[in-house]
Design a protein around this motif. Structure first.
Motif, mmCIF file in Angstrom:
data_model
loop_
_atom_site.group_PDB
_atom_site.id
_atom_site.type_symbol
_atom_site.label_atom_id
_atom_site.label_comp_id
_atom_site.label_asym_id
_atom_site.label_seq_id
_atom_site.Cartn_x
_atom_site.Cartn_y
_atom_site.Cartn_z
ATOM 1 N N GLN A 130 0.870 -1.181 0.000
ATOM 2 C CA GLN A 130 0.000 0.000 0.000
ATOM 3 C C GLN A 130 0.909 1.233 0.000
ATOM 4 O O GLN A 130 1.156 1.858 1.017
ATOM 5 C CB GLN A 130 -0.918 -0.025 1.224
ATOM 6 N N ALA A 131 1.385 1.590 -1.176
ATOM 7 C CA ALA A 131 2.467 2.575 -1.301
ATOM 8 C C ALA A 131 2.002 4.022 -1.274
ATOM 9 O O ALA A 131 2.828 4.938 -1.380
ATOM 10 C CB ALA A 131 3.223 2.312 -2.611
ATOM 11 N N PHE A 132 0.730 4.259 -1.107
ATOM 12 C CA PHE A 132 0.162 5.586 -1.328
ATOM 13 C C PHE A 132 0.784 6.676 -0.453
ATOM 14 O O PHE A 132 1.075 7.781 -0.922
ATOM 15 C CB PHE A 132 -1.349 5.543 -1.091
ATOM 16 N N ALA A 133 0.984 6.377 0.835
ATOM 17 C CA ALA A 133 1.512 7.403 1.737
ATOM 18 C C ALA A 133 2.914 7.853 1.332
ATOM 19 O O ALA A 133 3.336 8.946 1.693
ATOM 20 C CB ALA A 133 1.524 6.891 3.174
ATOM 21 N N ARG A 134 3.616 7.044 0.578
ATOM 22 C CA ARG A 134 4.954 7.408 0.120
ATOM 23 C C ARG A 134 4.927 8.620 -0.800
ATOM 24 O O ARG A 134 5.943 9.313 -0.949
ATOM 25 C CB ARG A 134 5.610 6.231 -0.595
ATOM 26 N N ILE A 135 3.781 8.854 -1.446
ATOM 27 C CA ILE A 135 3.675 10.027 -2.322
ATOM 28 C C ILE A 135 2.559 10.961 -1.856
ATOM 29 O O ILE A 135 2.014 11.743 -2.629
ATOM 30 C CB ILE A 135 3.465 9.622 -3.787
ATOM 31 N N GLY A 136 2.208 10.872 -0.575
ATOM 32 C CA GLY A 136 1.267 11.821 0.001
ATOM 33 C C GLY A 136 -0.189 11.562 -0.324
ATOM 34 O O GLY A 136 -0.985 12.508 -0.364
ATOM 35 N N LEU A 137 -0.569 10.304 -0.509
ATOM 36 C CA LEU A 137 -1.942 9.960 -0.846
ATOM 37 C C LEU A 137 -2.510 8.965 0.155
ATOM 38 O O LEU A 137 -1.791 8.432 0.999
ATOM 39 C CB LEU A 137 -2.015 9.354 -2.256
#
Length: 258
Positions: A130-137
């Motif tokens: 769940q990579a979303f937080a890595r790009i602010g999402l």
């Protein structure tokens, strides 16, 4: 539709959708989302089971961040509503079982595309991210819906906040997916599972999907009503009669999906 980002085959009741942008780890662009949506809708009316898998070393790396508008112009809300939502609903509402055969990394929207399927079988070397937080999402493509229902609130929050990889073995152990299979047995496993479902009572499988999905938001009384209604429908099928006769005659059932 002429497919350019996926390949579609159908054999012995098994409809196979293979994501086919291997040089980009099968990243999702608008064309691929439209093609997946159409393929699921089409195959769902003919095949008795659907399988989604990826070409190359990845299942799906998520949103193609290099496609379309510039970062200053991209409208993620519109993309989710107009492109992701129809795709996810097509999978969710497909009348036949859908298997995600995760052959490699499944990241971001690619992870949640897999989780939209009814059954996820992953090769042991696959990871879910769940990579979303890595790009602010935030997790999207159904991530905030599927995760807490599959693994519970605490694990869903941790996977979303820390945005770290989850191995296939861990995913299977925590209920995120159905099974993690050694790499050298992976293809044989998902093919055998697909063949099993393709020969089974197709209408009953569809009713199982509807009943279990209804239970996610139902109270006991309404769920018991749902069970009675659907079971009444299944009791009128040819497959039910065949199943009973096969049981009494001590032979394998020959289901027709009717």
């Amino acid at each position: 539709m002429i497919y350019t980002t996926i390949t579609v085959t159908e054999e012995a009741g098994v409809g196979l959708i293979r994501l086919n942008r291997p040089t980009l780890m099968n990243a999702l662009n608008a064309q691929m989302r439209a093609e997946i949506t159409q393929a699921v809708r089409d195959l769902g009316t003919r095949a008795r089971v659907l399988v989604m898998t990826g070409e190359g070393r990845a299942f799906c790396s998520g949103q193609d961040l290099g496609a379309g508008a510039s970062i200053n112009e991209i409208d993620l809300g519109r993309i989710l509503r107009e492109e992701y939502e129809p795709m996810l609903r097509a999978i969710h509402e497909c009348p036949v079982p859908v298997i995600a055969a995760v052959n490699g990394v499944a990241a971001g929207a690619g992870a949640n595309l897999a989780l939209a399927a009814d059954v996820v079988i992953a090769t042991q070397s696959a990871v879910f991210l769940q990579a979303f937080a890595r790009i602010g999402l935030i997790p999207d493509a159904g991530g905030t819906y599927w995760l807490p229902r599959l693994v519970g609130f605490a694990r869903a929050m941790g996977q979303s906040l820390f945005a770290g990889p989850v191995t296939a073995d861990e995913a299977a152990a925590t209920g995120l997916i159905w099974a993690s299979v050694p790499d050298d047995q992976f293809a044989a496993e998902w093919q055998a599972r697909a063949a099993q479902l393709a020969q089974g009572p197709t209408l009953a499988y569809g009713a199982i999907k509807r009943a279990l999905r209804a239970s996610m938001t139902a109270d006991l009384d309404s769920q018991l009503d749902t069970e009675a209604r659907l079971q009444g429908e299944m009791g009128a099928t040819r497959d039910f009669r065949e199943g009973v006769m096969a049981f009494l005659e001590k032979r394998p059932a020959k289901f027709e999906g009717r």
